[in-house]
Design a protein around this motif. Structure first.
Motif, PDB file in Angstrom:
ATOM      1  N   TYR A 300       0.824  -1.398   0.008  1.00 15.18           N
ATOM      2  CA  TYR A 300       0.071   0.397   0.142  1.00 15.18           C
ATOM      3  C   TYR A 300       0.894   1.221   0.104  1.00 15.18           C
ATOM      4  N   GLY A 301       2.300   1.182   0.460  1.00 15.01           N
ATOM      5  CA  GLY A 301       3.193   2.162   0.400  1.00 15.01           C
ATOM      6  C   GLY A 301       3.423   2.473  -1.087  1.00 15.01           C
ATOM      7  N   ALA A 302       3.616   1.372  -1.881  1.00 12.91           N
ATOM      8  CA  ALA A 302       3.929   1.622  -3.375  1.00 12.91           C
ATOM      9  C   ALA A 302       2.479   2.038  -4.016  1.00 12.91           C
ATOM     10  N   LEU A 303       1.487   1.640  -3.772  1.00 15.52           N
ATOM     11  CA  LEU A 303       0.312   2.464  -4.251  1.00 15.52           C
ATOM     12  C   LEU A 303       0.097   3.648  -3.928  1.00 15.52           C
ATOM     13  N   SER A 304       0.441   3.947  -2.906  1.00 16.13           N
ATOM     14  CA  SER A 304       0.247   5.357  -2.448  1.00 16.13           C
ATOM     15  C   SER A 304       1.184   6.321  -2.899  1.00 16.13           C
ATOM     16  N   GLU A 305       2.487   5.996  -3.170  1.00 13.52           N
ATOM     17  CA  GLU A 305       3.493   6.538  -3.963  1.00 13.52           C
ATOM     18  C   GLU A 305       2.884   6.760  -5.323  1.00 13.52           C
ATOM     19  N   PHE A 306       2.591   5.587  -6.156  1.00 10.84           N
ATOM     20  CA  PHE A 306       2.123   5.839  -7.471  1.00 10.84           C
ATOM     21  C   PHE A 306       0.982   6.990  -7.605  1.00 10.84           C
ATOM     22  N   ILE A 307       0.109   6.998  -6.738  1.00 10.65           N
ATOM     23  CA  ILE A 307      -1.291   7.958  -6.959  1.00 10.65           C
ATOM     24  C   ILE A 307      -0.466   9.378  -6.525  1.00 10.65           C
ATOM     25  N   GLY A 308       0.348   9.480  -5.742  1.00 13.20           N
ATOM     26  CA  GLY A 308       1.093  10.842  -5.495  1.00 13.20           C
ATOM     27  C   GLY A 308       1.937  11.354  -6.653  1.00 13.20           C
ATOM     28  N   THR A 309       2.601  10.278  -7.252  1.00 13.14           N
ATOM     29  CA  THR A 309       3.470  10.667  -8.498  1.00 13.14           C
ATOM     30  C   THR A 309       2.526  11.246  -9.500  1.00 13.14           C
ATOM     31  N   VAL A 310       1.525  10.523  -9.861  1.00 12.93           N
ATOM     32  CA  VAL A 310       0.378  10.743 -10.850  1.00 12.93           C
ATOM     33  C   VAL A 310      -0.209  12.048 -10.831  1.00 12.93           C
ATOM     34  N   VAL A 311      -0.793  12.596  -9.245  1.00 13.95           N
ATOM     35  CA  VAL A 311      -1.382  13.734  -9.079  1.00 13.95           C
ATOM     36  C   VAL A 311      -0.220  14.786  -8.925  1.00 13.95           C
ATOM     37  N   SER A 312       0.796  14.376  -8.631  1.00 16.17           N
ATOM     38  CA  SER A 312       1.722  15.879  -8.391  1.00 16.17           C
ATOM     39  C   SER A 312       2.592  15.982  -9.911  1.00 16.17           C
ATOM     40  N   ASN A 313       2.600  14.959 -10.519  1.00 24.22           N
ATOM     41  CA  ASN A 313       3.473  14.936 -11.795  1.00 24.22           C
ATOM     42  C   ASN A 313       4.769  15.122 -11.564  1.00 24.22           C
ATOM     43  N   ASP A 314       5.049  14.432 -10.223  1.00 20.00           N
ATOM     44  CA  ASP A 314       6.582  14.895  -9.884  1.00 20.00           C
ATOM     45  C   ASP A 314       7.026  13.561  -9.130  1.00 20.00           C
ATOM     46  N   VAL A 315       8.396  13.396  -8.812  1.00 21.44           N
ATOM     47  CA  VAL A 315       9.041  12.420  -7.526  1.00 21.44           C
ATOM     48  C   VAL A 315       8.286  12.197  -6.378  1.00 21.44           C
ATOM     49  N   VAL A 316       8.062  11.408  -5.873  1.00 22.42           N
ATOM     50  CA  VAL A 316       7.627  11.274  -4.454  1.00 22.42           C
ATOM     51  C   VAL A 316       8.601  10.447  -3.758  1.00 22.42           C
ATOM     52  N   THR A 317       8.122  10.105  -2.328  1.00 21.93           N
ATOM     53  CA  THR A 317       9.134   9.308  -1.563  1.00 21.93           C
ATOM     54  C   THR A 317       8.546   8.860  -0.521  1.00 21.93           C
ATOM     55  N   LEU A 318       8.913   7.507   0.143  1.00 24.23           N
ATOM     56  CA  LEU A 318       8.271   6.914   1.143  1.00 24.23           C
ATOM     57  C   LEU A 318       9.239   6.882   2.484  1.00 24.23           C
ATOM     58  N   LEU A 319       8.643   7.560   3.511  1.00 29.91           N
ATOM     59  CA  LEU A 319       9.330   7.671   4.388  1.00 29.91           C
ATOM     60  C   LEU A 319       8.807   7.030   5.985  1.00 29.91           C
ATOM     61  N   ASP A 320       9.669   6.787   6.933  1.00 28.28           N
ATOM     62  CA  ASP A 320       9.261   6.638   8.031  1.00 28.28           C
ATOM     63  C   ASP A 320       8.669   7.907   8.921  1.00 28.28           C
ATOM     64  N   ILE A 321       7.610   7.794   9.594  1.00 27.20           N
ATOM     65  CA  ILE A 321       7.212   9.005  10.525  1.00 27.20           C
ATOM     66  C   ILE A 321       8.076   8.696  11.870  1.00 27.20           C
ATOM     67  N   ASN A 322       9.411   8.995  11.859  1.00 28.89           N
ATOM     68  CA  ASN A 322      10.414   8.501  12.453  1.00 28.89           C
ATOM     69  C   ASN A 322      10.710   8.841  13.934  1.00 28.89           C
ATOM     70  N   ASN A 323      10.983  10.030  14.330  1.00 31.87           N
ATOM     71  CA  ASN A 323      11.497  10.513  15.438  1.00 31.87           C
ATOM     72  C   ASN A 323      11.291  11.902  15.750  1.00 31.87           C
ATOM     73  N   THR A 324      11.066  12.144  17.112  1.00 33.68           N
ATOM     74  CA  THR A 324      10.837  13.558  17.674  1.00 33.68           C
ATOM     75  C   THR A 324      12.133  14.331  17.168  1.00 33.68           C
ATOM     76  N   VAL A 325      11.882  15.709  17.218  1.00 28.60           N
ATOM     77  CA  VAL A 325      13.064  16.661  17.059  1.00 28.60           C
ATOM     78  C   VAL A 325      13.194  17.022  18.727  1.00 28.60           C
ATOM     79  N   PRO A 326      14.472  16.613  18.869  1.00 26.41           N
ATOM     80  CA  PRO A 326      14.939  16.882  20.383  1.00 26.41           C
ATOM     81  C   PRO A 326      14.590  18.493  20.708  1.00 26.41           C
ATOM     82  N   ALA A 327      14.570  18.759  21.927  1.00 25.07           N
ATOM     83  CA  ALA A 327      14.031  19.911  22.600  1.00 25.07           C
ATOM     84  C   ALA A 327      15.278  20.868  22.501  1.00 25.07           C
TER      85      ALA A 327
END
Length: 492
Positions: A300-327
């Motif tokens: 579903y990540g690949a599916l999401s990337e494809f949709i975004g690529t087509v809608v934006s007509n541009d390169v997309v990426t897939l990322l982890d919603i990863n870590n907090t920004v330290p205080a």
């Protein structure tokens, strides 16, 4: 980019038999002229104005003969509700309904079209026939306004056309202890997407068969040119080129009847030791060409990337919603400079699959996390660097465990703040992210992978998700202050 659908939209005027047809025709011509002036050629004008079912068949044959894959049903007057909705049914492609506003108070007798009223009947008949159509937020307008609405429909239509002609090729099951990206594939078929699931052993065999491929030096040269001074691991490029050719050949040989392809690839735990590298950089290069490749067999990540690529007509990426920004980092680099709280910020990261064009700088490196337990030489192949600052849309389309579609969309930005970290990474800021994280991402059981489009495309993505059948209460977004989530404690 290749692997991208192209929309060809036809505008078809309709006319109720007790209204003047020339009113609808003249208004259609005005829309076409306004569209051409604003957006150039690209809108096909169907010469048949539909008044009855026979006209509908003539118009249908005409737009198909013209090679159109999307239609705009234009109510220049009240419109015939049966023929106009039958056209949408029989066309079997993305459709939009839009209507003409009245032009002047000096012509409200013979020149009044009542299309404002006609949209109501059209929407009722669409529901009776279980048909989908795109209706703008306010689907009635002047010629110029209708031209703008059609331009907004274009990326939505493009995405629907792409999904109906898409095959997702996956390799291997999700890695052990990594169930987060595992989801039923039933919804893919409901969307019209084909899926080809393969063993990573099949991929490994194909990779070995590409050893010594005469095209490898050419691909290596292209990689060297792309990396420039960032080519810190030249010894791994031959293997990466071999893998890239393996994937490209597999896609060509296995796309079958489908026009477009996305890939969900394996990258651990055995990939590194057997292939002798990690696939991150190759994934980034294919995604840059318009062939999204997700990590960790995230279908579903690949599916999401494809949709975004087509809608934006541009390169997309897939990322982890990863870590907090330290205080301390927030205090020194963000607070007072940007209008965000610390909880609005986070770091989006992945090992090295983001295209070079979306990085402020890039270097070929090794997978730092994997190298904690494996020899460094088999973990080479990541493309590292800070993600370019600017507007972004973080989004995902997902199937739940019980095979229901849901999605989220959140607009924000990547801040021009040095990450001080490793991988392909950026400091992201999304208004009210803390609440969105808790009451959407956590509460709705989304996996940690999110697709990123570079720009604000929430409006189009929302319409795509709605069109393909995601219930509107399952299209989540980052709600502003004062707008509570259903699970939010009012006393918190």
């Amino acid at each position: 980019m290749n692997n991208m659908p192209k929309e060809k939209i036809a505008i078809v005027a309709v006319s109720r038999d007790c209204f003047p047809m020339d009113l609808s025709v003249s208004r259609r011509k005005a829309v076409v002229a306004a569209y051409k002036e604003k957006y150039g050629d690209g809108l096909y004008e169907c010469p048949v104005c539909i008044e009855n079912e026979i006209d509908m068949r003539k118009a249908l044959a005409d737009v198909k003969e013209a090679g159109c894959n999307a239609i705009v049903v234009y109510l220049g007057n009240f419109g015939p509700e049966t023929p106009e909705t039958l056209l949408i049914k029989e066309f079997d492609g993305p459709a939009m309904v839009v209507a003409a506003a009245e032009e002047t108070g000096n012509n409200l007798v013979s020149g009044r079209g009542d299309a404002y009223c006609g949209v109501l009947n059209a929407s009722y008949n669409l529901k009776l026939r279980n048909l989908k159509a795109y209706l703008p937020e306010y689907p009635v307008g002047t010629a110029s306004e209708c031209a703008d609405m059609i331009a907004e429909f274009a990326p939505v239509a493009r995405a629907i056309v792409g999904l109906r002609n898409l095959k997702i090729i996956s390799f291997g099951p999700r890695p052990k202890d990594f169930m987060a990206c595992n989801a039923p594939i039933k919804q893919l078929f409901n969307l019209g997407v084909e899926i080809e699931e393969n063993s990573e052993l099949d991929l490994f065999e194909a990779f070995n068969n590409h050893a010594g491929d005469e095209r490898i030096p050419e691909v290596v040269k292209d990689m060297e040119e792309e990396l420039g001074a960032g080519n810190k691991k030249p010894e791994i490029l031959n293997k990466l080129a071999q893998y890239e050719l393996t994937l490209l050949d597999w896609i060509e040989e296995h796309k079958g009847s489908r026009e477009f392809v996305a890939v969900a690839g394996k990258c651990w735990p055995a990939f590194q030791t057997q292939f002798g590298c990690v696939p991150c950089y190759v994934n980034s290069r294919l995604t840059k060409r318009g062939i999204p490749v997700s990590c960790e067999v995230d279908i579903y990540g690949a599916l999401s990337e494809f949709i975004g690529t087509v809608v934006s007509n541009d390169v997309v990426t897939l990322l982890d919603i990863n870590n907090t920004v330290p205080a301390d980092m927030f205090e020194s680099d963000i607070k007072g400079k940007y209008d965000y709280t610390q909880k609005d910020t986070f770091m989006g990261f992945h090992c090295g699959n983001t295209a070079s064009s979306k990085l402020s700088f890039c270097e070929m490196k090794y997978q730092f996390i994997m190298a904690r337990s494996l020899p460094e030489e088999v973990t080479q192949g990541t493309l590292e660097g800070d993600i370019i600052p600017g507007d972004i849309t973080f989004y995902r389309l997902q199937s739940t465990a019980d095979a229901k579609l849901r999605a989220y969309i959140a607009q924000g930005e990547v801040l021009p703040v040095a990450t001080r970290s490793f991988g392909g990474i950026g400091v992201f800021a999304i208004p009210e992210m803390g609440r969105f994280y808790r009451h959407v991402l956590v509460e709705k059981n989304y996996p940690h992978h999110g697709a990123v489009a570079f720009g604000h495309f929430g409006k189009a993505l929302y319409e795509v998700f709605k069109y393909i059948g995601v219930e509107t209460d399952e299209i989540n977004f980052n709600q502003p202050k004062g707008m509570m989530y259903p699970t939010e404690n009012p006393f918190a």
